[in-house]
Write a protein that holds these residues in place. Structure first.
Motif, PDB file in Angstrom:
ATOM      1  N   PHE B 109     105.267   7.595 150.071  1.00 16.06           N
ATOM      2  CA  PHE B 109     105.389   6.694 151.216  1.00 16.06           C
ATOM      3  C   PHE B 109     106.699   5.899 151.156  1.00 16.06           C
ATOM      4  O   PHE B 109     107.462   5.853 152.114  1.00 16.06           O
ATOM      5  N   ASN B 110     106.946   5.306 149.982  1.00 13.03           N
ATOM      6  CA  ASN B 110     108.119   4.439 149.861  1.00 13.03           C
ATOM      7  C   ASN B 110     109.433   5.195 149.959  1.00 13.03           C
ATOM      8  O   ASN B 110     110.451   4.628 150.357  1.00 13.03           O
ATOM      9  N   ARG B 130     105.881   4.889 161.378  1.00  9.42           N
ATOM     10  CA  ARG B 130     107.127   5.644 161.293  1.00  9.42           C
ATOM     11  C   ARG B 130     107.092   6.678 160.169  1.00  9.42           C
ATOM     12  O   ARG B 130     107.597   7.794 160.321  1.00  9.42           O
ATOM     13  N   VAL B 131     106.539   6.286 159.020  1.00  2.00           N
ATOM     14  CA  VAL B 131     106.483   7.217 157.890  1.00  2.00           C
ATOM     15  C   VAL B 131     105.707   8.470 158.294  1.00  2.00           C
ATOM     16  O   VAL B 131     106.137   9.599 158.049  1.00  2.00           O
ATOM     17  N   LYS B 136     105.762  14.096 159.637  1.00  2.00           N
ATOM     18  CA  LYS B 136     105.357  15.173 160.551  1.00  2.00           C
ATOM     19  C   LYS B 136     106.581  15.959 161.013  1.00  2.00           C
ATOM     20  O   LYS B 136     106.552  17.182 161.092  1.00  2.00           O
ATOM     21  N   GLN B 137     107.646  15.228 161.297  1.00  2.00           N
ATOM     22  CA  GLN B 137     108.868  15.887 161.752  1.00  2.00           C
ATOM     23  C   GLN B 137     109.412  16.843 160.692  1.00  2.00           C
ATOM     24  O   GLN B 137     110.003  17.859 161.011  1.00  2.00           O
ATOM     25  N   ALA B 166     112.669  14.097 155.552  1.00  3.26           N
ATOM     26  CA  ALA B 166     111.964  13.009 156.245  1.00  3.26           C
ATOM     27  C   ALA B 166     112.635  11.675 155.948  1.00  3.26           C
ATOM     28  O   ALA B 166     112.827  10.842 156.839  1.00  3.26           O
ATOM     29  N   ARG B 167     113.009  11.487 154.683  1.00  3.27           N
ATOM     30  CA  ARG B 167     113.650  10.249 154.259  1.00  3.27           C
ATOM     31  C   ARG B 167     114.980  10.049 154.992  1.00  3.27           C
ATOM     32  O   ARG B 167     115.317   8.949 155.415  1.00  3.27           O
ATOM     33  N   GLY B 168     115.719  11.165 155.130  1.00  7.93           N
ATOM     34  CA  GLY B 168     116.996  11.101 155.832  1.00  7.93           C
ATOM     35  C   GLY B 168     116.819  10.822 157.324  1.00  7.93           C
ATOM     36  O   GLY B 168     117.573  10.061 157.917  1.00  7.93           O
ATOM     37  N   LEU B 169     115.777  11.430 157.920  1.00  7.09           N
ATOM     38  CA  LEU B 169     115.541  11.220 159.351  1.00  7.09           C
ATOM     39  C   LEU B 169     115.101   9.784 159.634  1.00  7.09           C
ATOM     40  O   LEU B 169     115.362   9.247 160.707  1.00  7.09           O
ATOM     41  N   ALA B 170     114.458   9.170 158.638  1.00  3.86           N
ATOM     42  CA  ALA B 170     113.890   7.840 158.846  1.00  3.86           C
ATOM     43  C   ALA B 170     114.940   6.768 159.102  1.00  3.86           C
ATOM     44  O   ALA B 170     114.627   5.731 159.660  1.00  3.86           O
TER      45      ALA B 170
END
Lengths: 286, 258
Positions: B109-110, B130-131, B136-137, B166-170
């Motif tokens: 999560f973090n 958002r996470v 999902k993305q 996912a981390r990068g998209l966030a």
């Protein structure tokens, strides 16, 4: 084939060599512990741990070593704290901010290594001359600062080695997320290196509490438990030394009780440090 | 969609970019354009400077010792090597996916929430929402939704790479920089990443470095072919594969490259 036979013999030889080396370390450790326990336990009692020396203690009189136990703990905790405040920012600065300046950081590391190699008695002599210069008397504070001076290189370089192992990949990933260098320092480098940090602290604490030479002129020695930073403080290693140099056998025996107390303190600190490190790493990293 | 495809907006324009490390000339007179919301593949054999070119786009090259850069890289018309105020803002605009995943030393999560937190979004409800969205993305949510508090390092390497995506998209980038992101992955994980890219290109400009010809054929819209620090040929992918102009390109496509 001759070579195959030779390689097998070579392998056997090195395996036995390694076993012998490990065994000799364990045996020496065991002998030290055995001698401390054998001589220390008979002399150890509640009174010796909970009272300060009374008149003539070092000639077989009544009393205990509470002054030295508390003095050592105060001194080691204080010095470790000072060293920590100096080491963590320096180690992070070396590894996060100066990461690409390898030539500069190598020079800095060399200097710290040299400082590590200087014997503690030299730090003691240096601090003593500074104390005379500024007109300071032997005190707990002076002892703490002196000990902090000589354990800082140890703590700093141990932390540095641990932080150095953080991969460039992780560093670049964190930068790409838009992190500032201080965010990277605290949230990623420190987090990743908690076990290494704790090892560094334990190593320095062990050196701090076990040192006699640097505190002799700076913290002094006293039969009282210090109640302020400006009072002199006794320490266990010096207490052991004074008692061991006594001609009276019962006083020499009490030195082993003091040695046992010192060993147990280091043991407790190390084990609890390991437990903390384990607790931190279990949840979040591998 | 069809109409949009014919109009190509430039996202990045590189002019006369030269990069030296010490005495070594790593990038030589790089001139190229990178179209918006397309997949641009930087193709070439190992050591040709494609990773360096990629890293010069978000100035990770600043971390190299003794690096010297001339020329300009314009992002949305602004030169990133001149008069840029906040380098962290620049880097946040470009998500990076590296050869091997480098999960942050935290739980799953973090890892995704990290980027949101450092940009000041700390409301728990917002973070949870958002996470989930970004996981999902990256096509990872179904696999990790029950163990979000497990350490990121407990995931398989393919899952870690999707977590890094996912981390990068966030952090809500405009561009995704991918440096051989599938080279350490098994074929199925690689395919997942490729399929994600084909979907994500509707929202992001994707720049992918690879030496895998087949991967380039599968997903590239635009190709930049490099050899020994120089761009040999660049253009639309279909054109590049059907009618290569340069001899080196032809050799590379035939697979008879030394």
């Amino acid at each position: 084939m001759a070579t195959r036979k030779f390689r097998k013999q070579e392998e056997t030889f090195f395996i036995y060599l390694m076993r012998l080396a490990c065994l000799s370390i364990v045996v020496v450790m065991g002998l030290i512990l055995y001698s401390i326990l054998k001589k220390g336990i008979p002399a150890l009692n509640w009174k010796i741990l909970t009272t300060v020396p009374e008149g003539g203690f070092y000639f077989g009189g009544e009393g205990g070593i509470l002054n030295a136990i508390l003095g050592s703990l105060y001194l080691a905790f204080g010095a470790t704290l000072i060293a920590l405040v100096l080491s963590i920012p320096s180690a992070l600065f070396l590894n996060v901010h100066l990461r690409k300046y390898t030539r500069l950081t190598n020079i800095i590391r060399l200097i710290i290594d040299v400082l590590w190699g200087i014997p503690s008695v030299v730090y003691g002599a240096f601090a003593f001359s500074v104390m005379i210069w500024v007109g300071m008397r032997t005190s707990l504070l002076a002892g703490m600062i002196t000990v902090a001076l000589f354990i800082t290189p140890i703590m700093l370089r141990s932390m540095d080695e641990s932080l150095k192992s953080v991969s460039n990949l992780l560093y670049e990933a964190a930068l790409s997320l838009g992190s500032t260098r201080s965010e990277i320092s605290v949230r990623i480098f420190l987090k990743q290196c908690i076990p290494g940090m704790i090892t560094a602290i334990l190593l320095s604490f062990g050196r701090a509490i076990g040192d006699a030479a640097a505190v002799l002129f700076t913290a002094g020695f006293t039969d009282n438990v210090p109640t302020s930073l400006t009072q002199p403080a006794a320490t266990l290693p010096l207490s052991i030394f004074f008692q061991l140099s006594s001609p009276l056998p019962e006083v020499r025996e009490r030195a082993y009780a003091a040695a046992l107390a010192l060993t147990v303190i280091i043991l407790i600190i190390s084990v609890s440090g390991r437990l903390i490190s384990y607790k931190f790493t279990r949840n979040d990293t591998k | 969609m069809t109409l949009n495809n014919t109009i190509v907006n430039e996202k990045i324009q590189i002019r006369d970019l030269n990069l030296h490390i010490g005495q070594q000339h790593i990038l030589k007179d790089i001139n190229c354009r990178i179209p918006e919301k397309k997949i641009t593949v930087i193709l070439g054999s190992s050591g040709c400077g494609k990773t360096t070119l990629l890293k010069s786009l978000n100035r990770l090259t600043d971390l190299y010792p003794q690096v010297k850069i001339n020329g300009s890289v314009e992002l949305n018309g602004q030169n990133i090597y001149n008069g840029i105020k906040d380098i962290n803002d620049l880097r946040r605009k470009m998500g990076l996916l590296s050869q091997r995943p480098a999960p942050l030393p935290m739980n799953i999560f973090n890892n995704v929430a990290y980027g949101l937190r450092i940009s000041g979004r700390t409301s728990k409800k917002f973070l949870r929402y958002r996470v989930e969205h970004y996981l999902k993305q990256a096509n990872l949510w179904e696999e990790v939704k029950d163990r979000l508090s497990a350490p990121a390092s407990s995931l398989s390497i393919g899952q870690q790479q999707r977590l890094c995506l996912a981390r990068g998209l966030a952090v809500d980038p405009e561009i995704i920089l991918a440096d051989e992101p599938t080279s350490a992955l098994d074929p199925i994980s690689s395919q997942t990443i490729e399929n994600r890219f084909l979907e994500l290109k509707n929202y992001y400009t994707i720049i992918l470095v690879t030496h895998a010809l087949r991967q380039a054929k599968r997903i590239a819209d635009y190709i930049i072919f490099m050899y020994l620090g120089e761009i040999i040929e660049q253009g639309e992918a279909s054109e590049f594969f059907l009618h290569p102009k340069h001899d080196l390109t032809k050799a590379y496509l035939r697979g008879s490259f030394n």
